[in-house]
Design a protein around this motif. Sequence first.
Motif, PDB file in Angstrom:
ATOM      1  N   VAL A   1      13.183 -22.540  -5.317  1.00  0.00           N
ATOM      2  CA  VAL A   1      12.340 -21.784  -4.754  1.00  0.00           C
ATOM      3  C   VAL A   1      13.088 -22.238  -3.408  1.00  0.00           C
ATOM      4  CG1 VAL A   1      10.346 -22.637  -6.373  1.00  0.00           C
ATOM      5  CG2 VAL A   1      11.396 -24.089  -4.547  1.00  0.00           C
ATOM      6  N   HIS A   2      12.143 -21.779  -2.328  1.00  0.00           N
ATOM      7  CA  HIS A   2      13.369 -23.011  -0.729  1.00  0.00           C
ATOM      8  C   HIS A   2      12.122 -23.350  -0.285  1.00  0.00           C
ATOM      9  CE1 HIS A   2      15.068 -18.183   0.177  1.00  0.00           C
ATOM     10  NE2 HIS A   2      14.687 -18.241  -0.857  1.00  0.00           N
ATOM     11  N   LEU A   3      12.678 -24.543  -0.106  1.00  0.00           N
ATOM     12  CA  LEU A   3      12.097 -25.940   0.962  1.00  0.00           C
ATOM     13  C   LEU A   3      12.385 -26.049   1.989  1.00  0.00           C
ATOM     14  CD1 LEU A   3      10.068 -27.968   0.596  1.00  0.00           C
ATOM     15  CD2 LEU A   3      12.426 -29.668  -0.395  1.00  0.00           C
ATOM     16  N   ASN A   4      11.935 -25.938   3.516  1.00  0.00           N
ATOM     17  CA  ASN A   4      12.219 -24.857   4.906  1.00  0.00           C
ATOM     18  C   ASN A   4      13.506 -23.971   4.874  1.00  0.00           C
ATOM     19  OD1 ASN A   4      10.452 -27.220   5.708  1.00  0.00           O
ATOM     20  ND2 ASN A   4      12.291 -29.136   5.268  1.00  0.00           N
ATOM     21  N   GLY A   5      12.710 -23.527   3.991  1.00  0.00           N
ATOM     22  CA  GLY A   5      13.573 -22.175   4.169  1.00  0.00           C
ATOM     23  C   GLY A   5      15.401 -22.250   3.532  1.00  0.00           C
ATOM     24  N   GLU A   6      15.474 -23.605   2.769  1.00  0.00           N
ATOM     25  CA  GLU A   6      16.721 -23.528   1.687  1.00  0.00           C
ATOM     26  C   GLU A   6      15.963 -23.832   0.356  1.00  0.00           C
ATOM     27  OE1 GLU A   6      17.750 -27.641   3.321  1.00  0.00           O
ATOM     28  OE2 GLU A   6      19.735 -26.494   4.727  1.00  0.00           O
TER      29      GLU A   6
ATOM     30  N   ASN B   1      20.666 -15.076   3.387  1.00  0.00           N
ATOM     31  CA  ASN B   1      20.667 -15.457   4.859  1.00  0.00           C
ATOM     32  C   ASN B   1      21.790 -16.525   5.600  1.00  0.00           C
ATOM     33  OD1 ASN B   1      18.294 -15.046   5.119  1.00  0.00           O
ATOM     34  ND2 ASN B   1      16.968 -16.582   4.114  1.00  0.00           N
ATOM     35  N   GLU B   2      22.206 -17.300   3.917  1.00  0.00           N
ATOM     36  CA  GLU B   2      23.516 -18.302   4.638  1.00  0.00           C
ATOM     37  C   GLU B   2      24.577 -17.902   4.491  1.00  0.00           C
ATOM     38  OE1 GLU B   2      23.669 -20.493   0.534  1.00  0.00           O
ATOM     39  OE2 GLU B   2      21.919 -21.145   0.842  1.00  0.00           O
ATOM     40  N   GLY B   3      24.882 -16.147   4.675  1.00  0.00           N
ATOM     41  CA  GLY B   3      26.078 -15.380   5.201  1.00  0.00           C
ATOM     42  C   GLY B   3      26.729 -15.640   3.573  1.00  0.00           C
TER      43      GLY B   3
ATOM     44  N   ILE C   1      21.467 -26.940  -6.193  1.00  0.00           N
ATOM     45  CA  ILE C   1      21.761 -28.530  -5.852  1.00  0.00           C
ATOM     46  C   ILE C   1      22.944 -29.198  -4.598  1.00  0.00           C
ATOM     47  CG2 ILE C   1      23.096 -30.464  -7.247  1.00  0.00           C
ATOM     48  CD1 ILE C   1      22.470 -28.259  -9.598  1.00  0.00           C
ATOM     49  N   ARG C   2      23.395 -29.232  -4.334  1.00  0.00           N
ATOM     50  CA  ARG C   2      24.060 -28.578  -2.800  1.00  0.00           C
ATOM     51  C   ARG C   2      23.306 -29.562  -1.675  1.00  0.00           C
ATOM     52  NH1 ARG C   2      28.911 -25.523  -5.024  1.00  0.00           N
ATOM     53  NH2 ARG C   2      27.831 -24.181  -3.222  1.00  0.00           N
ATOM     54  N   ASN C   3      21.902 -28.255  -1.992  1.00  0.00           N
ATOM     55  CA  ASN C   3      21.225 -29.005  -0.880  1.00  0.00           C
ATOM     56  C   ASN C   3      20.114 -30.030  -0.983  1.00  0.00           C
ATOM     57  OD1 ASN C   3      21.514 -26.108   0.832  1.00  0.00           O
ATOM     58  ND2 ASN C   3      20.207 -24.727   0.119  1.00  0.00           N
TER      59      ASN C   3
END
Lengths: 196, 276
Positions: free
Chosen positions: A95-100, A160-162, B100-102
Amino acid sequence: MNGKQSYSRRFFLKTSGALAALAAIPASVKSLYTEVRNFIVSPRQTIPLSVTINKKALKLTVDTRTTLLDLLRENLQLTGTKKGCDHGQCGACTVHLNGERVLSCLTLAATLPGKEVTTIEGLANGDQLHPMQQAFIECDGFQCGYCTPGQIMSAVACVNEGHTGSVAEIKEFMSGNLCRCGAYNGIVASIQKVAG
Amino acid sequence: MKPFSFSKPGSLAKLMQARKDAAQFLAGGTNLVDLMKKNIAAPGALIDISTALSDKVELTGGKLRIGAMVRNSAIATNAQVISKAPLVAKAVLAGASPQIRNMASTGGNLLQRTRCPYFYDVSTPCNKRQPGTGCSALHGENRMSAIVGYNDQCVAVHPSDLCVALAALDATVNVTNAQQKQIVIPFKDFHKLPDNSPDRDNQLPANAIITSIDIPDNPFAQHHAYVKIRDRDSYAFALISVAAALHIQGGRIADVRLASGGVAHKPGAGTKQSSS
């Protein structure tokens, strides 16, 4: 006859006495039972939780042991996020947490206050699919579909990360999402389509 | 999972006050939450350290200081890391998955437990999980186990990639101990070999916490490589990895660093440092 009568009287006195004693016990037995149980099995602990999920602000009370994945699926009926391995090895719960992108199976709900969660249910704009969802349909990005919500959430973040410069780069940055059907080529094509 | 209380202190001082023996610090959770699910770790209290410790990379007096809460993905994309210690960025990107790195923190990377299958299988003996029960990997499934520095008590390896680069570059670990004093542990002394206490992975004192990692100014930014051999191309632990760095002056190798990963109980065991 006589013997039987005296036996019956004694039996009556014994059992009625025992029953009276039993009737007096429950409160103390119950508290002892609770005490012993709490000693052996510690009682569950809950905390209040304010969190935003798919742009909806929620005020909940959760068991401290609850993972974000279980909170979504079991408490909030957001079953789009899938439980694959539940140990951070498959990516189905992404999932995304604060967009990540993160793994919801290894995220404790208790760590969420003040954060924004986006799940696969929060990706579309009403009936308008997110471009990545549309691309997965058009490029055959799935077969059985079980890993797909995680793949799509990861794919959106990958763009989004490119990290879409080459097929090799896409594969490297999508390696945290396993697909046992082997729809990888369709997944890479979907990402290339959205990245343009 | 055993029930536990949860707190999130806002400062280092409050963290240290909250730390009791039954409690454990929680950073990214990518290893600890999994260990708790398998009942290998069963803390009575979790203390979330994510807001109390630094998540910044700073350049102080030539040293690159990486806060304990800097996420792995933030290390890999940080401009100062890429210019001063690009080997570290490369090593981080060779480990785990983007998700995981995030999540995973710098301090947590050092403190992650081995991935030896017997450590995770609670039905088998394991000296690291339950001291004195024996080592199942010694004569078991051990193709990913240690090949240097092991003994018959434990053949587990440290799984980190980041740590291999930190070992090569002479990093130091900044620690606040239970008495709230700051101590500095050289990276090469931080992790330990199994010895007679394979249940202990490192020399971090009881109830102490890692606050940051320092990487000294170094001449290795130009010539370096992180090579990792594994069963699949990505998202797998190393069979062996090597962090290599050269300082080349006037066409000659002035200094070289080599550190190995995935082969010993401590990252960088057998690290070679030589100056001409």
